[in-house]
Scaffold this motif. Structure first.
Motif, short mmCIF file in Angstrom:
data_model
loop_
_atom_site.label_atom_id
_atom_site.label_comp_id
_atom_site.label_asym_id
_atom_site.label_seq_id
_atom_site.Cartn_x
_atom_site.Cartn_y
_atom_site.Cartn_z
N ASP A 247 -19.02 -28.61 -49.15
CA ASP A 247 -19.23 -27.17 -49.30
C ASP A 247 -20.34 -26.66 -48.30
OD1 ASP A 247 -20.90 -28.35 -51.25
OD2 ASP A 247 -21.44 -26.23 -51.66
N ALA A 248 -21.30 -27.39 -48.08
CA ALA A 248 -22.63 -26.95 -47.25
C ALA A 248 -22.14 -27.08 -46.01
CB ALA A 248 -23.93 -27.58 -47.83
N ALA A 249 -21.30 -28.16 -45.60
CA ALA A 249 -20.61 -28.58 -44.17
C ALA A 249 -22.08 -29.28 -43.71
CB ALA A 249 -20.18 -27.41 -43.30
N VAL A 250 -23.19 -29.90 -44.29
CA VAL A 250 -24.13 -30.49 -43.89
C VAL A 250 -23.66 -32.12 -43.69
CG1 VAL A 250 -26.45 -31.37 -44.48
CG2 VAL A 250 -25.70 -28.78 -44.96
N TYR A 251 -24.21 -32.57 -42.57
CA TYR A 251 -24.22 -34.27 -42.41
C TYR A 251 -25.49 -34.70 -41.91
CZ TYR A 251 -24.00 -32.31 -37.69
OH TYR A 251 -24.30 -31.81 -36.15
N THR A 252 -25.46 -35.87 -42.09
CA THR A 252 -26.80 -36.61 -41.68
C THR A 252 -26.35 -38.16 -41.34
OG1 THR A 252 -28.87 -37.36 -42.35
CG2 THR A 252 -27.48 -37.29 -44.09
N ARG A 253 -27.21 -38.77 -40.38
CA ARG A 253 -26.91 -40.23 -40.25
C ARG A 253 -28.34 -40.61 -39.80
NH1 ARG A 253 -27.42 -41.70 -34.82
NH2 ARG A 253 -26.52 -40.49 -33.17
N PRO A 254 -28.56 -41.96 -39.83
CA PRO A 254 -29.59 -42.80 -39.23
C PRO A 254 -29.80 -42.45 -38.03
CG PRO A 254 -28.48 -44.17 -40.85
CD PRO A 254 -27.73 -43.03 -40.64
N LEU A 292 -30.55 -24.07 -39.27
CA LEU A 292 -30.86 -25.53 -39.72
C LEU A 292 -31.94 -25.53 -41.01
CD1 LEU A 292 -29.57 -28.10 -38.78
CD2 LEU A 292 -29.86 -26.19 -37.06
N ARG A 293 -32.78 -24.61 -41.10
CA ARG A 293 -33.95 -24.54 -42.33
C ARG A 293 -32.78 -23.91 -43.56
NH1 ARG A 293 -38.62 -21.61 -39.06
NH2 ARG A 293 -39.68 -23.77 -38.10
N SER A 294 -32.08 -22.92 -43.28
CA SER A 294 -30.99 -22.47 -44.34
C SER A 294 -30.28 -23.68 -44.93
CB SER A 294 -30.34 -21.26 -43.95
OG SER A 294 -31.27 -20.22 -43.59
N ALA A 295 -29.64 -24.59 -44.20
CA ALA A 295 -28.76 -25.49 -44.49
C ALA A 295 -29.57 -26.47 -45.24
CB ALA A 295 -28.43 -26.09 -42.92
N ALA A 296 -30.80 -26.90 -44.87
CA ALA A 296 -31.73 -27.80 -45.57
C ALA A 296 -31.99 -27.24 -46.96
CB ALA A 296 -33.01 -27.91 -44.69
N ALA A 297 -32.24 -25.86 -47.01
CA ALA A 297 -32.64 -25.48 -48.41
C ALA A 297 -31.21 -25.54 -49.40
CB ALA A 297 -32.95 -24.08 -48.40
N GLU A 298 -30.01 -25.39 -48.89
CA GLU A 298 -28.64 -25.39 -49.60
C GLU A 298 -28.70 -26.78 -50.33
OE1 GLU A 298 -24.17 -23.98 -48.87
OE2 GLU A 298 -25.50 -23.76 -47.23
N VAL A 299 -28.86 -27.82 -49.39
CA VAL A 299 -28.97 -29.20 -49.93
C VAL A 299 -29.84 -29.78 -50.55
CG1 VAL A 299 -26.65 -29.55 -48.68
CG2 VAL A 299 -28.96 -30.11 -47.77
N ARG A 300 -31.18 -29.10 -50.82
CA ARG A 300 -32.47 -29.50 -51.27
C ARG A 300 -32.23 -30.55 -52.53
NH1 ARG A 300 -32.42 -24.32 -52.04
NH2 ARG A 300 -32.67 -23.45 -54.53
N ASP A 301 -31.35 -30.21 -53.38
CA ASP A 301 -31.31 -31.04 -54.59
C ASP A 301 -30.67 -32.44 -54.19
OD1 ASP A 301 -32.21 -29.06 -55.97
OD2 ASP A 301 -30.42 -28.35 -56.70
N GLN A 302 -29.66 -32.70 -53.19
CA GLN A 302 -29.03 -33.83 -52.95
C GLN A 302 -29.68 -34.34 -51.59
OE1 GLN A 302 -26.96 -30.67 -52.91
NE2 GLN A 302 -26.92 -31.18 -55.01
N VAL A 303 -30.20 -33.90 -50.79
CA VAL A 303 -30.98 -34.45 -49.49
C VAL A 303 -32.38 -33.87 -49.37
CG1 VAL A 303 -30.56 -35.54 -47.24
CG2 VAL A 303 -28.70 -34.81 -48.53
N PRO A 304 -33.36 -33.90 -50.46
CA PRO A 304 -34.57 -33.15 -50.20
C PRO A 304 -35.32 -33.49 -48.72
CG PRO A 304 -34.58 -34.92 -51.97
CD PRO A 304 -33.25 -34.70 -51.51
#
Length: 405
Positions: A247-254, A292-304
Motif C-alpha cells: 500500500d505504501a509502494a515502498v521497495y528496498t534491496r541490499p 522519499l522522507r514522507s515514504a520513509a515515515a509511512e513505513v517507519r513501523d516496518q522498516v525504521p
C-alpha cells in the motif's frame, strides 16, 4: 556515420540495447544502435535493478522467468559483466484487502511454477531483520526474485551487439523517422540521413517525441522515479531478501553494504520532454527528497532504518508509464517497418533480455515467438484519450505497481 542499415534501433537503454543485440546475432543483418546521448547512459543505469517475478498475467510471468534465465547466463552469452544476487524477496500487505491480493498472487505464482510461500510476519523478520513484524497482515516469500547492477545491462548489451557487428552511434540526435507511402525508409539525424526499412523506437523518455515527429501517436507518460542508496549499515548483507510494501509502494534491496530504496509515489511528476530542450540529460532531472522522507515515515513501523540511514546517493530516472500498465511492444499499424520497444512501466530493465529477443524475432521472422498482442500499440487505436486522462490512469498504474487495492 553510416548511410544504410537493415534495422535502426533508436535508444540504447535496456530495451533498445537488448533488441539491437539479439538482432545482431542474425548473420548478415546490419544493425545500427542510435542514441542522442552516450550509449546506455540515461534512465537504465539509474534504475533499481530489482527483478519481480510475480506479475499480473501468465504472459508477463513467462517473460520474466525467461529474463531471469538470461540474467543468469548474461556474462557467458554476451561476454560482458553483470553482477547479480539471487536474494529472493518479501511482499508485504499491511491491510486485509492487500492480503487478499497476495493470496491471489500466490495461487497464480504457484500455478506458473514459481517458488513462493505464505509466511508469518515473524518468519519474514527472521529472513530480513530490517523488516519489523509490526502492522503486517500478510507476507509472502518469493524465492525466484533477484537483483542486479542496473548500470551494466544496457551498456553490456550494446557492447555485445557491437562485437557482433552492430554500429553504435552515440550523440546522434534523431530528428524524424522518414516514412513514404506508409513505409519506413530510414531516419533523419542531426548528422545526416540513414536509410533503412525498419526502425525501432526504443527512445525511453523520448519515445513519444520520436514517434510524434513522424505523425505517430503513442500514449506514454515520462514519469519521474527517485531512489536512495544508503551508506553501509551493520547487518546489511547482500543476500537479504528484498522488501516490497504494497500500500505504501515502498521497495528496498541490499546495495553495496547498505540499502537501495524508493517509492512509487501517489502523485508522480510527469515530464513533457519537448519542453526540457534538446540538450536535456536524465542526470539533470530535478529531484525532491521530501518524497522519499514522507515514504520513509509511512513505513517507519516496518522498516525504521529508512528514517535514520545516511544517504550516500540520491538519483532518479524517467521511465515511461502507460494507462493500463502494459509495455508497448511491436509494430505500429500506421507505418510498415515502424516498431516500438517502450512503455517500461518501471519494470523494463529487468525484463529487457526477454523482450529484446522477442522483438528481434518478430522483426526477422514476421511473427513474435509468443502472443504479445496485450503489448501492441494497436490496443489504443479505438480509444480517444486526453492527456489528462492518460496522466491520471498512468499515475494510478505507477502507485499500484505492487497490486495494492
Amino acid at each position: 556515420m553510416i548511410s544504410k542499415a537493415d534495422v535502426i534501433v533508436i535508444g540504447s537503454g535496456g530495451l533498445g540495447a537488448a533488441t539491437a543485440y539479439y538482432l545482431s546475432k542474425h548473420k548478415g543483418l546490419s544493425v545500427a544502435l542510435v542514441d542522442k546521448h552516450d550509449i546506455g547512459s540515461q534512465t537504465s543505469p539509474r534504475a533499481a535493478g530489482m527483478v519481480s517475478c510475480i506479475r499480473k498475467s501468465d504472459l508477463m510471468i513467462s517473460l520474466i522467468k525467461d529474463a531471469c534465465r538470461k540474467i543468469e547466463t548474461f556474462t557467458e552469452e554476451t561476454g560482458q559483466p553483470l553482477d547479480w544476487v539471487h536474494s529472493g524477496s518479501l511482499k508485504i500487505a499491511r491491510r486485509p484487502q492487500d492480503g487478499e491480493v497476495i493470496k491471489a498472487d500466490f495461487e497464480r505464482a504457484r500455478r506458473m511454477g514459481l517458488d513462493v510461500e505464505l509466511i508469518s510476519p515473524e518468519q519474514a523478520n527472521r529472513l530480513n531483520p530490517f523488516l519489523k513484524p509490526a502492522g503486517i497482515v500478510t507476507a509472502m516469500r518469493i524465492g525466484d526474485d533477484r537483483y542486479f547492477d542496473p548500470a551494466q545491462v544496457a551498456i553490456g548489451f550494446a557492447r555485445a551487439a557491437a562485437t557482433q557487428g552492430a554500429t553504435l552511434l552515440p550523440k546522434t540526435d534523431v530528428l524524424t523517422v522518414n516514412i513514404s507511402a506508409g513505409k519506413v525508409t530510414g531516419i533523419a539525424t542531426a548528422k545526416g540521413t540513414i536509410e533503412s526499412p525498419v526502425v525501432v523506437d526504443a527512445a525511453g523518455a523520448w519515445t513519444r517525441q520520436v514517434a510524434e515527429a513522424s505523425g505517430i501517436r503513442v500514449p506514454l507518460v515520462p514519469t519521474r522515479q527517485q531512489l536512495i542508496v544508503t551508506e553501509p549499515l551493520d547487518g546489511a548483507r547482500a543476500d537479504l531478501p528484498m522488501i516490497r510494501i504494497m500500500d505504501a509502494a515502498v521497495y528496498t534491496r541490499p546495495c553495496q553494504g547498505g540499502f537501495l530504496w524508493g517509492v512509487y509515489e501517489e502523485t508522480p511528476r510527469f515530464f513533457d520532454m519537448k519542453s526540457l530542450g534538446a540538450s536535456f540529460d536524465i542526470k539533470d532531472m530535478p529531484l525532491d527528497v521530501e518524497v522519499l522522507r514522507s515514504a520513509a515515515a509511512e513505513v517507519r513501523d516496518q522498516v525504521p532504518i529508512l528514517q535514520t540511514a545516511r544517504v550516500r546517493e540520491f538519483r532518479g530516472g524517467i521511465p515511461t508509464m502507460t494507462a493500463d500498465g502494459h509495455h508497448v511492444l511491436g509494430p505500429a499499424p500506421a507505418a510498415e517497418g515502424f516498431y516500438f520497444a517502450s512503455g517500461c512501466n518501471v519494470a523494463g530493465l529487468s525484463i529487457s533480455p526477454a523482450v529484446g529477443e522477442a522483438l528481434a524475432t518478430w522483426i526477422v521472422d514476421g511473427n513474435p515467438p509468443v502472443d504479445l498482442s496485450p503489448m501492441s500499440v494497436a490496443r489504443f487505436e479505438d480509444q480517444s484519450w486526453s492527456e489528462s486522462r492518460l496522466q491520471s490512469d498512468a499515475a494510478w498504474q505507477y502507485r499500484h505497481f505492487y497490486g495494492a487495492v
